[in-house]
Design an enzyme around this catalytic site. Structure first.
Site, short mmCIF file in Angstrom:
data_model
loop_
_atom_site.label_atom_id
_atom_site.label_comp_id
_atom_site.label_asym_id
_atom_site.label_seq_id
_atom_site.Cartn_x
_atom_site.Cartn_y
_atom_site.Cartn_z
N ASP A 164 0.86 -1.18 0.00
CA ASP A 164 0.00 0.00 0.00
C ASP A 164 0.90 1.24 0.00
OD1 ASP A 164 -3.04 0.85 0.81
OD2 ASP A 164 -1.58 2.20 1.71
N ASN A 224 -2.10 12.94 -3.11
CA ASN A 224 -3.11 13.52 -4.01
C ASN A 224 -3.47 14.94 -3.62
OD1 ASN A 224 -3.54 11.48 -5.93
ND2 ASN A 224 -4.89 10.34 -4.58
N HIS A 254 -4.68 14.94 -8.35
CA HIS A 254 -5.05 13.57 -8.71
C HIS A 254 -4.39 13.09 -9.99
CE1 HIS A 254 -7.99 12.71 -5.56
NE2 HIS A 254 -8.31 14.00 -5.62
N ASP A 293 -2.40 9.67 -10.34
CA ASP A 293 -2.55 8.63 -11.37
C ASP A 293 -1.21 8.25 -11.97
OD1 ASP A 293 -5.27 8.64 -10.96
OD2 ASP A 293 -5.75 9.80 -12.77
N GLU A 335 -4.87 2.46 -3.93
CA GLU A 335 -3.41 2.50 -3.98
C GLU A 335 -2.78 1.19 -3.52
OE1 GLU A 335 -4.60 4.56 -0.05
OE2 GLU A 335 -5.40 4.28 -2.06
#
Length: 340
Positions: A211, A219, A224, A228, A255
């Protein structure tokens, strides 16, 4: 052919014959948008669905009363899960005094294609010897053989196209749209497959679950789109980190990523987990909200020897629990299922 498939094909054909015989306009709703067909003594192959609907309605208007189909022979073919074919030989008894076709043997070929859970008519070809024979022929053998060859070629081409489309659809349904690696669906399928294989081989099946640390803050800080890009970079790094036979890298959700490793020993597994942890640090994606100033991950590792006393979800549960302990330990570390 399986009895249930045979019954399905016969039902499709019977429904068609009933609608055609009773001049039922609902038949026009059953033609595929990729339809092709020819009728009677016509030499024209119709490939436009709307044109075929016009021809069908013209047929119904010319002979509006019910016609009688005297069935002589019927052949059912189950080509694929999505394509079936019916070839029928019969006499046509029109509701008129003159028996113009009642002694002629007609042949009808229907191809049904499964589209959006509905069986549609993709091809309809009726051959009637009346008016088709070449010089020196009683029945149009030459032309019928040509029609058969064209039909076989069409079926081969369409079967190949459908197979390719189905393969592409299978790939898309198992691929994460953002990262282009395996998705949760593919992981679930592979987990069950490798678990079943492990039941017979009695080998270890391992799972690494990781994770991204403080990804929400990433973010919030970078946006964002940058988030990505971060996910894409990690996915690419993981998928190129020394793939073994049967190994799967997938995005588990958000994630979180998973690496499924079948038929592996503990020492190799521990080394793989450490390598992945260090590899992600080495790409040094900036992350102002972590202690190191770069993207780091927390890692949970689990391994089991598949048995009938457990199910595959136990492996996921153990890896998830180990990942939770890694986060409690301050993140950016590895925890194994047998560590406390």
């Amino acid at each position: 052919m399986r009895p249930d498939r045979q019954q399905l094909i016969r039902t499709l054909f019977d429904e068609y014959i009933e609608m055609y015989s009773s001049r039922d306009d609902r038949l026009t709703c059953r033609f595929s948008h990729n339809f092709s067909g020819y009728a009677g003594s016509s030499d024209v192959l119709v490939t436009d669905r709307e044109e075929w609907i016009r021809i069908t309605r013209q047929d119904f208007a010319q002979v509006p009363d019910r016609i009688n189909i005297e069935m002589l022979d019927l052949s059912l073919q189950d080509l694929t899960e999505q394509i079936v074919v019916v070839t029928a030989f019969f006499h046509i008894h029109l509701p008129i005094p003159k028996p113009i076709l009642s002694h002629e043997t007609a042949r009808l070929v229907l191809i049904f294609h499964l589209e959006n859970n509905c069986w549609m008519i993709a091809h309809s070809g009726i051959s009637i010897p009346y008016g088709l024979a070449h010089k020196g022929e009683i029945y149009p053998i030459t032309r019928l053989e040509k029609r058969n060859s064209e039909l076989e070629s069409m079926i081969t081409a369409r079967t190949s196209e459908l197979a390719a489309a189905n393969r592409q659809l299978e790939i898309l349904s198992n691929t994460d749209g953002l990262t282009n690696i395996g998705n949760r669906r593919q992981f679930d399928l592979m987990l069950q497959t490798e678990w079943n294989r492990g039941l017979h081989s009695h080998s270890l099946l391992a799972l690494i679950m990781l994770d991204i640390d403080h990804f929400k803050q990433f973010n919030d800080h970078y946006g964002h789109l940058a988030g990505d890009d971060c996910l894409k970079q990690l996915a690419s790094t993981l998928s190129q980190s020394g793939r073994r036979a049967g190994e799967l890298v997938a995005r588990y959700g958000g994630e979180e990523f998973v690496i499924l490793l079948p038929n592996i020993d503990k020492q190799t597994l521990f080394g793989a987990a450490q390598h992945i942890h260090q590899l992600i640090q080495s790409i040094a994606i900036p992350h102002a909200k972590t202690d190191l100033g770069i993207v780091t991950v927390s890692v949970g590792v689990a391994y089991l020897s598949p048995s009938n006393q457990q199910n595959p979800l136990e492996l996921v549960r153990q890896a998830d629990a180990a990942l939770y302990r890694a986060k409690l330990a301050g993140r950016n570390c590895i925890r194994f299922m047998d560590e406390r």
